[in-house]
Motif scaffolding. Sequence first.
Motif, PDB file in Angstrom:
ATOM      1  N   GLN A   1       0.835  -1.202   0.000  1.00  0.00           N
ATOM      2  CA  GLN A   1       0.000   0.000   0.000  1.00  0.00           C
ATOM      3  C   GLN A   1       0.871   1.254   0.000  1.00  0.00           C
ATOM      4  O   GLN A   1       0.354   2.362   0.049  1.00  0.00           O
ATOM      5  CB  GLN A   1      -0.923  -0.004   1.225  1.00  0.00           C
ATOM      6  CG  GLN A   1      -1.934  -1.135   1.223  1.00  0.00           C
ATOM      7  CD  GLN A   1      -2.771  -1.189   2.493  1.00  0.00           C
ATOM      8  OE1 GLN A   1      -2.230  -1.233   3.597  1.00  0.00           O
ATOM      9  NE2 GLN A   1      -4.084  -1.166   2.343  1.00  0.00           N
ATOM     10  N   LYS A   2       2.181   1.063  -0.064  1.00  0.00           N
ATOM     11  CA  LYS A   2       3.141   2.169  -0.031  1.00  0.00           C
ATOM     12  C   LYS A   2       3.513   2.601  -1.447  1.00  0.00           C
ATOM     13  O   LYS A   2       3.271   1.892  -2.418  1.00  0.00           O
ATOM     14  CB  LYS A   2       4.401   1.749   0.725  1.00  0.00           C
ATOM     15  CG  LYS A   2       4.155   1.222   2.138  1.00  0.00           C
ATOM     16  CD  LYS A   2       3.638   2.296   3.068  1.00  0.00           C
ATOM     17  CE  LYS A   2       3.491   1.764   4.490  1.00  0.00           C
ATOM     18  NZ  LYS A   2       2.987   2.804   5.417  1.00  0.00           N
TER      19      LYS A   2
ATOM     20  N   ARG B   1      -3.708  -5.277   4.796  1.00  0.00           N
ATOM     21  CA  ARG B   1      -4.837  -4.551   5.393  1.00  0.00           C
ATOM     22  C   ARG B   1      -4.936  -4.749   6.894  1.00  0.00           C
ATOM     23  O   ARG B   1      -5.455  -3.887   7.600  1.00  0.00           O
ATOM     24  CB  ARG B   1      -6.140  -4.991   4.717  1.00  0.00           C
ATOM     25  CG  ARG B   1      -6.282  -4.469   3.288  1.00  0.00           C
ATOM     26  CD  ARG B   1      -7.526  -4.981   2.627  1.00  0.00           C
ATOM     27  NE  ARG B   1      -7.651  -4.470   1.258  1.00  0.00           N
ATOM     28  CZ  ARG B   1      -8.098  -5.167   0.232  1.00  0.00           C
ATOM     29  NH1 ARG B   1      -8.464  -6.439   0.409  1.00  0.00           N
ATOM     30  NH2 ARG B   1      -8.177  -4.625  -0.965  1.00  0.00           N
ATOM     31  N   HIS B   2      -4.427  -5.867   7.373  1.00  0.00           N
ATOM     32  CA  HIS B   2      -4.464  -6.118   8.814  1.00  0.00           C
ATOM     33  C   HIS B   2      -3.176  -5.718   9.519  1.00  0.00           C
ATOM     34  O   HIS B   2      -3.005  -5.987  10.714  1.00  0.00           O
ATOM     35  CB  HIS B   2      -4.798  -7.595   9.084  1.00  0.00           C
ATOM     36  CG  HIS B   2      -6.244  -7.926   8.859  1.00  0.00           C
ATOM     37  ND1 HIS B   2      -6.785  -8.096   7.598  1.00  0.00           N
ATOM     38  CD2 HIS B   2      -7.271  -8.082   9.737  1.00  0.00           C
ATOM     39  CE1 HIS B   2      -8.070  -8.367   7.704  1.00  0.00           C
ATOM     40  NE2 HIS B   2      -8.398  -8.344   8.980  1.00  0.00           N
TER      41      HIS B   2
ATOM     42  N   SER C   1      -3.362 -17.848   9.641  1.00  0.00           N
ATOM     43  CA  SER C   1      -4.420 -18.555   8.918  1.00  0.00           C
ATOM     44  C   SER C   1      -5.251 -17.516   8.165  1.00  0.00           C
ATOM     45  O   SER C   1      -6.006 -16.749   8.769  1.00  0.00           O
ATOM     46  CB  SER C   1      -5.296 -19.349   9.894  1.00  0.00           C
ATOM     47  OG  SER C   1      -6.317 -20.030   9.205  1.00  0.00           O
ATOM     48  N   VAL C   2      -5.079 -17.462   6.858  1.00  0.00           N
ATOM     49  CA  VAL C   2      -5.797 -16.481   6.039  1.00  0.00           C
ATOM     50  C   VAL C   2      -7.229 -16.967   5.842  1.00  0.00           C
ATOM     51  O   VAL C   2      -7.450 -18.124   5.475  1.00  0.00           O
ATOM     52  CB  VAL C   2      -5.104 -16.306   4.677  1.00  0.00           C
ATOM     53  CG1 VAL C   2      -5.848 -15.299   3.820  1.00  0.00           C
ATOM     54  CG2 VAL C   2      -3.658 -15.863   4.893  1.00  0.00           C
ATOM     55  N   PRO C   3      -8.235 -16.135   6.105  1.00  0.00           N
ATOM     56  CA  PRO C   3      -9.626 -16.567   5.965  1.00  0.00           C
ATOM     57  C   PRO C   3      -9.938 -17.037   4.550  1.00  0.00           C
ATOM     58  O   PRO C   3      -9.373 -16.521   3.579  1.00  0.00           O
ATOM     59  CB  PRO C   3     -10.422 -15.301   6.314  1.00  0.00           C
ATOM     60  CG  PRO C   3      -9.497 -14.476   7.147  1.00  0.00           C
ATOM     61  CD  PRO C   3      -8.123 -14.748   6.602  1.00  0.00           C
ATOM     62  N   PRO C   4     -10.812 -18.029   4.407  1.00  0.00           N
ATOM     63  CA  PRO C   4     -11.195 -18.502   3.079  1.00  0.00           C
ATOM     64  C   PRO C   4     -11.720 -17.361   2.209  1.00  0.00           C
ATOM     65  O   PRO C   4     -12.446 -16.487   2.688  1.00  0.00           O
ATOM     66  CB  PRO C   4     -12.309 -19.524   3.374  1.00  0.00           C
ATOM     67  CG  PRO C   4     -12.051 -19.967   4.776  1.00  0.00           C
ATOM     68  CD  PRO C   4     -11.497 -18.770   5.492  1.00  0.00           C
ATOM     69  N   GLY C   5     -11.325 -17.386   0.955  1.00  0.00           N
ATOM     70  CA  GLY C   5     -11.780 -16.362   0.020  1.00  0.00           C
ATOM     71  C   GLY C   5     -10.930 -15.112  -0.006  1.00  0.00           C
ATOM     72  O   GLY C   5     -11.111 -14.260  -0.887  1.00  0.00           O
TER      73      GLY C   5
END
Length: 241
Positions: A88-89, A164-165, A151-155
């Motif tokens: 994002q930079k 973003r986090h 653990s990246v959420p599904p989708g």
Amino acid sequence: MTRALPLFAAGSLRLALTPLLNHFTQLTGIEVAAQYGPAGLLRERIEAGEPCALFASANREHPQHLLATGKATKTQTFTWNQLVLTTQKSGDWLDLLTDPALRIGTSTPGCDPSGDYTWALFDKLEQLQPGLGQQLRLRAIPLVGGRDTLSVPPGELASAWILRHGFADVFIGYAHYGKALSGQLDIRCVPIAPEHNIRCEYQLAVLENSAEVMALVEFILSHEGQAFLTSAGFLPLTSQS
């Protein structure tokens, strides 16, 4: 009822293989049960005896190891990829990597070929600027693709979700994700200069010599199958140097 072919595939292939396998089943009636994950960990599961008819790896090392140990009967390169920076930079790729204030996220070397390719990139950058590769190895934060990583959420696409986090400021990952990220205005993909980038070779390992498995391999290598891969951002099989 015939069983579904057990396929293990690198997680980076999910966006391409999901429609490819659906189309293959429509054409042939052969069902495929795909499981996705870091290729290194998938290889460990194969070696532990889990049923797998075909393994689609994000590198050649794991299929070649299975071939050498007699667990695979054939290997075949089926597509290529490269690396890219996601952020994002602002700034070009080298400015971003040399800025000590920026946290660099990566996949996990050893478990995930994306991490191995990233460490190979660091080795090349050591030749560009002595000390830079070692600095990047020390700064890199393996965030995904390991046994105990995030653990990246599904989708969700891992790079965008990580940025973003706030887990990293720059993420080094596969270039094909640029297609899926192109509509996300807060995320930008920054290309790495071609002379310093890494060629990522994807290979199949045939673990079961059935007509159904060979039909799937043939479809993946066909013009129609390759179109699903290039549509998802992978490089054509014919693009190897």
